[in-house]
Design an enzyme around this catalytic site. Structure first.
Site, short mmCIF file in Angstrom:
data_model
loop_
_atom_site.label_atom_id
_atom_site.label_comp_id
_atom_site.label_asym_id
_atom_site.label_seq_id
_atom_site.Cartn_x
_atom_site.Cartn_y
_atom_site.Cartn_z
NE ARG A 174 -62.23 -59.01 -37.39
CZ ARG A 174 -61.49 -60.04 -37.03
NH1 ARG A 174 -61.10 -60.17 -35.78
NH2 ARG A 174 -61.12 -60.95 -37.90
CD GLU B 5 -57.63 -64.70 -31.97
OE1 GLU B 5 -57.47 -65.83 -32.46
OE2 GLU B 5 -57.34 -63.65 -32.57
NE ARG C 228 -61.59 -70.84 -32.64
CZ ARG C 228 -60.36 -70.58 -33.05
NH1 ARG C 228 -59.34 -71.25 -32.56
NH2 ARG C 228 -60.13 -69.64 -33.95
CD1 TRP D 196 -56.25 -71.18 -29.96
CD2 TRP D 196 -54.68 -70.49 -28.53
NE1 TRP D 196 -56.56 -69.89 -29.61
CE2 TRP D 196 -55.61 -69.43 -28.73
CE3 TRP D 196 -53.60 -70.26 -27.67
CZ2 TRP D 196 -55.50 -68.19 -28.10
CZ3 TRP D 196 -53.49 -69.02 -27.05
CH2 TRP D 196 -54.42 -68.00 -27.26
CD GLU E 173 -54.43 -66.64 -40.23
OE1 GLU E 173 -54.24 -67.06 -39.08
OE2 GLU E 173 -55.33 -65.82 -40.53
CD GLU F 187 -52.29 -60.60 -36.27
OE1 GLU F 187 -52.93 -61.59 -35.85
OE2 GLU F 187 -52.34 -59.49 -35.74
NE ARG F 188 -52.04 -65.07 -38.53
CZ ARG F 188 -51.39 -65.96 -37.79
NH1 ARG F 188 -50.25 -66.46 -38.21
NH2 ARG F 188 -51.86 -66.34 -36.61
CG ASP G 191 -59.16 -68.19 -37.81
OD1 ASP G 191 -59.41 -67.21 -38.52
OD2 ASP G 191 -58.14 -68.27 -37.10
#
Length: 685
Positions: free
Chosen positions: A304, A271, A315, A529, A372, A142-143, A344
């Site tokens: 986390r 998430e 957010r 998002w 990312e 991922e990424r 993020d």
């Protein structure tokens, strides 16, 4: 006869071209290029896997005085802390064997850089300096932008182990140890419960055996619902005695296989990942349950703090609101892992207010080495300047001087351990990171994790010489080093300019986070998002109002920061549109109105990347052709992408500003509709 002659010709060509062939490099050696033939005698405190590695490295890379005798010795010098070390003219002293290994690498680095006769003590800023691999068990990452996982995937459900795998793991461990990294989380934070099953733990043991001689502890990301998914329990409630016992039994099983196992990394109730809140419990309940299971073995929990829920709430405020009331309730072997910013991993954002907010719970920074949101491995962006900016930011937790670094490295409050994490950019590409210059971000993370006061320009200079140049200075080296250091030091600001200047953030295309899509909105998914959620452009202006008249995110920071951010005239311009919805006509310190300044920044970013192209092209012949051409090609792609960012954002925002693009700015070369189609494509990134 003809075949024999052809063979002789080939041999002759190889001999004649030998010097050129030897210069060919593919980047696999990273910053650890070449051996030395200079003799050195090294005496150590007996034999062990770690000491033997230190001695072997010194003999392989020694560039000091010929035939010197170097002593490695264990010392009780109170100035040496943890795995720190002391360098002297003919000795390396340390309290631990790992300290001797780190001292050996520091001495060899100094010799390669031409810095001799150094006598000093060096102690690590953080006791745990950890890479987080977002590697999935099928081998995908991922990424990940540098190929597939070096740990998982391929044959037999990713469980097969080849000699090539073992060699790769050893090379990986060696690279990490050379820059002081001492831990690796081997799997994705979006964890599969299968990682805790016996077959996968057996492979973790095999990996750990290769990493151990280099001082690298293994850690695992775990799925909170593992007791249900692989343990056949009906629930994963952290207050259920059966669930607690399941984790205790699983931890005992792990330590029987891997005695130096480091602990767990947990992404919970974030998430869509399961967590204690699924059972009406808190993050404290979940983290402490795991901490209790790990505590008898010396393991830790890295929990986390990247949490946010579908909510009208800003957010960027949610993690602070969720965790601050829990301060002081976590076990001593729990540490909160906090991204550098409250959103993020954006190209630029203010530091997370959890740094300086939590006073009774240790907090560790999480930096993203993989790019990312910064062009993947197609763009040259030296991230050390981003991390340095974060670490040096003053939280004012205990007044002036309470930097993020001081809040996390134990300077301001005593903790049982400290830690820092970097989301790795490593894959099985020949050069490990996909882009030669992405190696610099791996290197920089390790160096800053060891010494969070190092300056990025120093780190860049170290990396350039070790990665590209010979240990002995040549006439062309100084020009190359200065030119490339300048490119690296300007690269992050250039990226911010051509992507999201003045505090703009998260205006990426859906899904791939590569190209721009400031127009992106979708009523069928969460508002946070989408891009329009963050920039809020309208005919009046642009930016997210986080002042006391808006979402009031400013008051999550200590004074005087909260008032500084709240006031339009005192807010640092690099965060202007992060904290304020600013009129298009607002005058900045440059004298330009906001619209004009945005245009200038976007254009400046594009022109800076073009200058990188010119600077790099002038270096042709200074290094091997292979890596020169690879970087040259990547810079062309980056220049193309910078133009796309500029055109997409200016043409889109112009619809709201209703102002002309200044005539001294280069015109857009795309039209808006074609850019909307282009950045939607998966092939684009």
């Amino acid at each position: 006869m003809k075949a024999h002659i052809n063979k002789l010709i080939i041999i002759a060509l190889l001999v004649l071209g030998g010097s050129t062939l030897l210069k060919a490099e593919d980047g696999q050696a990273l910053w650890l290029r070449g051996n030395s033939n200079i003799k050195v005698t090294v005496s150590g405190p007996g034999h062990s896997p770690v000491v033997d590695v230190a001695i072997a490295e010194l003999k392989r890379g020694w560039r000091g005085k010929p035939d010197m005798v170097l002593n490695l010795r264990i010392s009780d010098n109170p100035a040496i802390k943890g795995d720190g070390f002391q360098l002297e003219e003919s000795a390396i002293s340390a309290r631990t064997e790992l300290g001797l290994l780190y001292g050996a690498y520091e001495l060899l680095r100094s010799q390669y850089l031409g810095v001799t006769n150094r006598r000093f003590v060096s102690n690590p800023s953080y006791s745990r300096r950890i890479l987080n691999h977002w590697d999935n068990l099928d081998g995908s990452i991922e990424r990940g932008y540098a190929g597939r996982s070096i740990f998982w995937g391929e044959k037999e459900n990713g469980l097969s182990i080849t000699e090539q795998d073992k060699e790769k793991w050893t090379a990986y461990a060696r690279a990490n140890a050379s820059i002081g990294i001492n831990g690796s989380v081997l799997n994705n934070v979006n964890a599969s419960a299968k990682i805790l099953s016996k077959p996968y733990l057996e492979k973790v043991r095999a990996i750990a055996e290769r990493l151990r001689p280099y001082g690298i502890k293994t850690y695992l990301s775990v799925n909170f619902s593992s007791p249900v998914l692989i343990g056949k329990l009906k629930k994963a409630d952290p207050l259920d005695p059966q669930v607690q016992q399941w984790w205790k039994d699983k931890v005992k099983e792990i330590y029987a296989l891997i005695p130096d196992f480091g602990g767990f990394l947990v992404k919970a109730n974030s998430e869509g990942q399961p967590g204690p809140q699924d059972y009406g419990r808190t993050h404290v309940d979940g983290a402490n349950m795991m901490a209790d299971a790990l505590e008898p073995f010396g393991g830790i929990v890295m929990w986390r703090a990247f949490v946010y829920n579908p909510s009208p709430e800003d957010r960027t405020k949610q993690a602070y609101k969720e965790f601050l009331p829990l301060d002081g309730a976590f076990r001593k072997n729990v540490i909160l892992q906090v991204k550098n910013g409250p959103l993020d991993f954006q190209p630029r954002e203010p530091f997370s207010p959890l740094f300086g907010g939590m006073t009774k719970t240790p907090v560790m920074p999480e930096f993203q080495i993989t790019q990312e949101y910064l062009g993947g491995s197609k763009q040259l962006v030296f991230l050390s300047t981003l991390w340095e900016e974060c670490l040096n930011s003053d939280t004012y937790q205990y007044g002036k001087g309470s930097t993020v670094a001081a809040c996390t490295d134990g300077s301001l409050s005593k903790t049982d351990f400290t830690a820092i994490a970097g989301v790795a950019n490593i894959g099985n590409d020949v050069n490990w990171t996909g882009h030669t210059f992405a190696q610099a971000n791996w290197y920089a993370f390790g160096r800053l994790a060891w010494n969070n006061k190092l300056e990025s320009k120093v780190i860049a200079a170290e990396w350039i010489k070790q990665t590209f140049l010979d240990s002995k200075e040549k006439k062309t080296d100084a020009k190359f080093a200065k030119t490339v250091q300048g490119m690296m030091m300007e690269s992050r600001d250039a990226a911010v300019d051509y992507m999201m200047p003045l505090g703009l953030h998260h205006i990426f295309a859906e899904g791939h986070h590569y190209g721009p899509a400031p127009w992106f909105s979708n009523d069928k998914i969460r508002a946070d998002w989408t891009s329009v959620y963050y920039h809020k452009a309208d005919e009046q202006g642009i930016g997210f109002d986080r002042t006391r008249n808006g979402s009031d995110a400013v008051d999550q920071y200590h004074e005087p920061l909260s008032s500084t951010f709240n006031n339009l005239s005192s807010c640092p311009e690099m965060y202007l549109l992060w904290f304020h919805h600013v009129p298009w006509s607002y005058r900045l310190k440059s004298g330009n109105d906001l619209w004009t300044e945005l245009c200038i920044r976007y254009d400046r970013g594009v022109n800076k990347v073009r200058s990188f192209q010119k600077d790099w092209d002038r270096m042709d012949g200074a290094i091997d052709k292979e890596r020169f051409q690879e970087v040259q090609s990547k810079l062309r792609t980056q220049s193309r992408d910078a133009q796309i960012w500029k055109d997409a954002c200016l043409l889109y925002f112009q619809q709201f500003s209703k102002r002309e693009i200044p005539f001294d700015i280069e015109r857009p070369v795309h039209d808006l509709q074609s850019l909307k189609e282009l950045t939607k494509s998966r092939d684009y990134n």
